[in-house]
Each structure stands twice: as structure tokens, then as C-alpha cells.
Scaffold this motif. Sequence first.
Motif, PDB file in Angstrom:
ATOM      1  N   ILE A   1      45.602   5.541  11.852  1.00 37.94           N
ATOM      2  CA  ILE A   1      46.414   6.749  11.878  1.00 37.94           C
ATOM      3  C   ILE A   1      45.548   7.950  11.522  1.00 37.94           C
ATOM      4  O   ILE A   1      44.832   7.952  10.523  1.00 37.94           O
ATOM      5  CB  ILE A   1      47.602   6.633  10.908  1.00 37.94           C
ATOM      6  CG1 ILE A   1      48.606   5.593  11.430  1.00 37.94           C
ATOM      7  CG2 ILE A   1      48.288   7.969  10.715  1.00 37.94           C
ATOM      8  CD1 ILE A   1      49.238   5.959  12.764  1.00 37.94           C
ATOM      9  N   VAL A   2      45.641   8.986  12.367  1.00 44.92           N
ATOM     10  CA  VAL A   2      44.802  10.176  12.224  1.00 44.92           C
ATOM     11  C   VAL A   2      45.699  11.416  12.167  1.00 44.92           C
ATOM     12  O   VAL A   2      46.589  11.573  13.004  1.00 44.92           O
ATOM     13  CB  VAL A   2      43.834  10.305  13.419  1.00 44.92           C
ATOM     14  CG1 VAL A   2      42.996  11.575  13.294  1.00 44.92           C
ATOM     15  CG2 VAL A   2      42.951   9.083  13.528  1.00 44.92           C
ATOM     16  N   PRO A   3      45.478  12.329  11.183  1.00 43.30           N
ATOM     17  CA  PRO A   3      46.226  13.588  11.175  1.00 43.30           C
ATOM     18  C   PRO A   3      45.793  14.467  12.346  1.00 43.30           C
ATOM     19  O   PRO A   3      44.606  14.607  12.615  1.00 43.30           O
ATOM     20  CB  PRO A   3      45.825  14.244   9.835  1.00 43.30           C
ATOM     21  CG  PRO A   3      45.172  13.157   9.037  1.00 43.30           C
ATOM     22  CD  PRO A   3      44.573  12.208  10.020  1.00 43.30           C
ATOM     23  N   ASP A   4      46.762  15.050  13.030  1.00 40.41           N
ATOM     24  CA  ASP A   4      46.484  15.951  14.158  1.00 40.41           C
ATOM     25  C   ASP A   4      47.012  17.333  13.794  1.00 40.41           C
ATOM     26  O   ASP A   4      48.049  17.771  14.301  1.00 40.41           O
ATOM     27  CB  ASP A   4      47.152  15.410  15.424  1.00 40.41           C
ATOM     28  CG  ASP A   4      46.918  16.293  16.639  1.00 40.41           C
ATOM     29  OD1 ASP A   4      45.950  17.078  16.619  1.00 40.41           O
ATOM     30  OD2 ASP A   4      47.709  16.209  17.597  1.00 40.41           O
ATOM     31  N   LEU A   5      46.293  18.027  12.916  1.00 40.01           N
ATOM     32  CA  LEU A   5      46.771  19.306  12.407  1.00 40.01           C
ATOM     33  C   LEU A   5      46.863  20.366  13.497  1.00 40.01           C
ATOM     34  O   LEU A   5      47.683  21.278  13.415  1.00 40.01           O
ATOM     35  CB  LEU A   5      45.866  19.790  11.268  1.00 40.01           C
ATOM     36  CG  LEU A   5      45.809  18.883  10.034  1.00 40.01           C
ATOM     37  CD1 LEU A   5      44.941  19.499   8.959  1.00 40.01           C
ATOM     38  CD2 LEU A   5      47.210  18.612   9.496  1.00 40.01           C
TER      39      LEU A   5
ATOM     40  N   VAL B   1      53.519   6.801   4.018  1.00 44.26           N
ATOM     41  CA  VAL B   1      52.614   5.666   3.790  1.00 44.26           C
ATOM     42  C   VAL B   1      53.362   4.531   3.114  1.00 44.26           C
ATOM     43  O   VAL B   1      53.268   3.364   3.536  1.00 44.26           O
ATOM     44  CB  VAL B   1      51.404   6.107   2.946  1.00 44.26           C
ATOM     45  CG1 VAL B   1      50.531   4.899   2.595  1.00 44.26           C
ATOM     46  CG2 VAL B   1      50.577   7.159   3.681  1.00 44.26           C
ATOM     47  N   ARG B   2      54.121   4.840   2.070  1.00 50.60           N
ATOM     48  CA  ARG B   2      54.843   3.802   1.322  1.00 50.60           C
ATOM     49  C   ARG B   2      55.873   3.094   2.189  1.00 50.60           C
ATOM     50  O   ARG B   2      56.036   1.872   2.107  1.00 50.60           O
ATOM     51  CB  ARG B   2      55.553   4.411   0.106  1.00 50.60           C
ATOM     52  CG  ARG B   2      54.649   4.855  -1.014  1.00 50.60           C
ATOM     53  CD  ARG B   2      55.470   5.081  -2.288  1.00 50.60           C
ATOM     54  NE  ARG B   2      56.639   5.899  -2.051  1.00 50.60           N
ATOM     55  CZ  ARG B   2      56.660   7.229  -2.135  1.00 50.60           C
ATOM     56  NH1 ARG B   2      55.544   7.879  -2.435  1.00 50.60           N
ATOM     57  NH2 ARG B   2      57.773   7.906  -1.918  1.00 50.60           N
ATOM     58  N   GLN B   3      56.569   3.866   3.009  1.00 51.65           N
ATOM     59  CA  GLN B   3      57.674   3.309   3.802  1.00 51.65           C
ATOM     60  C   GLN B   3      57.223   2.727   5.143  1.00 51.65           C
ATOM     61  O   GLN B   3      58.056   2.266   5.919  1.00 51.65           O
ATOM     62  CB  GLN B   3      58.721   4.398   4.034  1.00 51.65           C
ATOM     63  CG  GLN B   3      59.350   4.925   2.755  1.00 51.65           C
ATOM     64  CD  GLN B   3      60.225   6.153   2.985  1.00 51.65           C
ATOM     65  OE1 GLN B   3      60.659   6.423   4.107  1.00 51.65           O
ATOM     66  NE2 GLN B   3      60.487   6.908   1.924  1.00 51.65           N
ATOM     67  N   LYS B   4      55.934   2.784   5.401  1.00 52.83           N
ATOM     68  CA  LYS B   4      55.366   2.215   6.635  1.00 52.83           C
ATOM     69  C   LYS B   4      56.028   2.785   7.883  1.00 52.83           C
ATOM     70  O   LYS B   4      56.327   2.069   8.847  1.00 52.83           O
ATOM     71  CB  LYS B   4      55.482   0.684   6.618  1.00 52.83           C
ATOM     72  CG  LYS B   4      54.864   0.025   5.388  1.00 52.83           C
ATOM     73  CD  LYS B   4      54.940  -1.473   5.461  1.00 52.83           C
ATOM     74  CE  LYS B   4      54.489  -2.142   4.174  1.00 52.83           C
ATOM     75  NZ  LYS B   4      53.139  -1.763   3.739  1.00 52.83           N
ATOM     76  N   VAL B   5      56.252   4.101   7.880  1.00 47.34           N
ATOM     77  CA  VAL B   5      56.963   4.711   9.002  1.00 47.34           C
ATOM     78  C   VAL B   5      56.102   4.808  10.255  1.00 47.34           C
ATOM     79  O   VAL B   5      56.639   4.885  11.372  1.00 47.34           O
ATOM     80  CB  VAL B   5      57.482   6.117   8.626  1.00 47.34           C
ATOM     81  CG1 VAL B   5      58.408   6.064   7.444  1.00 47.34           C
ATOM     82  CG2 VAL B   5      56.339   7.083   8.372  1.00 47.34           C
ATOM     83  N   PHE B   6      54.765   4.783  10.116  1.00 49.40           N
ATOM     84  CA  PHE B   6      53.916   4.937  11.300  1.00 49.40           C
ATOM     85  C   PHE B   6      54.034   3.724  12.219  1.00 49.40           C
ATOM     86  O   PHE B   6      54.212   3.861  13.431  1.00 49.40           O
ATOM     87  CB  PHE B   6      52.466   5.163  10.882  1.00 49.40           C
ATOM     88  CG  PHE B   6      52.278   6.406  10.061  1.00 49.40           C
ATOM     89  CD1 PHE B   6      52.387   7.655  10.649  1.00 49.40           C
ATOM     90  CD2 PHE B   6      52.019   6.335   8.698  1.00 49.40           C
ATOM     91  CE1 PHE B   6      52.223   8.817   9.900  1.00 49.40           C
ATOM     92  CE2 PHE B   6      51.851   7.486   7.943  1.00 49.40           C
ATOM     93  CZ  PHE B   6      51.956   8.721   8.534  1.00 49.40           C
TER      94      PHE B   6
END
Length: 229
Positions: A45-49, A71-76
Amino acid sequence: MRARTRVEERDGGAEEGPLRLCAVSRVHKPPEELIRFVAGPDGAIVPDLARRLPGRGVWVGATREAVDAAVRQKVFARSLKRQVTVPPDLAVLVERLMAKRLAEALSLANKAGLVVSGFVKVEEAIARGRAAALIHAAEAAPDGALKLDRQLRAKGDYDGAAGAIIGGLTGPEMSLAMGRPNVIHAAAAEGGASRRLIDEARRLGRYRRGGAPEGGLRPGLEPTQDVHD
């Protein structure tokens, strides 16, 4: 009208339309209030600002708390319906990237000839009405920064767009961005590059503040804080 406001949702994201769906809160928000993430070729997972990377995006509220929750909820993985690798320090990585974008914006404004540095030159810029924004290093002496802040407030209309007071960078970061030694205080004149500088500072400030209410604050701040809207 209905076609213009319709939001197209894809696997927990919203890639088309004026709004995007936050994968954590499940609330539709404008893109500027969110951060877009994509999965790279290796599944990381990469931030795309800049919101330009290819691939299906996952949108998350633009606060550190929201990114930590994602991150905690594994939404990705849930949103993309695939196995992905998520850095445990993703929220820290996003903050570093935002600070880097702020430094780059300062560098661009400086190259455009819009920025002066040094206490005396900043005072002169304020007196001449040429300071759309002040930039203070994190380690700036509080009394000196407050003196400049008060001078700017006395000159500007803080219900308008001008008169932002920016923190968030260290002296070495400001010096590197401007190619000058020992930069602690700087002022940016009005211009497109300065507007981007202010926008990036506000984005970083909102990320660090999280959901804290702003209480109608004008665009000023204490010397070592980040820019307020």
C-alpha cells in the motif's frame, strides 16, 4: 444536477464524481479531506498524495487517526478485495511525505522569487504589505515569532485568504528548501506558488491536529504549531 452530484462507488472507494467514500468512516467527503492509497505492483500500500498513481484507490480521512484506524481495521485488503502489504508505520510515512511536500512547496515559492528570509527582511515585507504568509521554523524563539505574527495580524484581514502563519518545518529543512543557511523566519509574497505553500501547510496541520475542532480560528498559529485554517 443529479448526474453532477452522483458518486460512483467501487469496492469501498469512489473514483468518479465530486465526492469520495472514506473507507474508515464510510462517509462521503471532498477529495481534499481525504488521502488516496493504491496498491503497488508488489501489493504494498502506497500513499498517493498527488492523486495521480494508476490503479484503484482506497480513500481514507486525511488525519493521522484515520490512517492508523485503516491499518488496524485492515480496510485496504477489504476495500481492494485482495491481499496487500500495509506498513505498520503507514501514518508516520504519510506525515513525512506531507512534510516533504511542504518543503518542496517552500522551495518552489523561493525559486519564484516570492520568499525572503531573516527577521529584518520579514519585518520589511510585512510593513510593505508583501507578506501573504509567514513561515517559522519549529525551533524559532517564541518571542520573535510572536512579534512577527502580531505585525502580520495588524496588517491583514484574517477572514480572508491572506495572512497565513505556517509552522511544521525545522530550520535545517527550511534552509535546505531555500538553499540558504540558518533560515528561521521567512515571508512569502502573494502568488500561485505561495498559495500552494499555504495549502500544503494546512493539509499537514489538519493531518496532525486530527479531529480537533478549530473553533473558528483564523489562519494563524503559535510559533511551533502548524497552520490553522
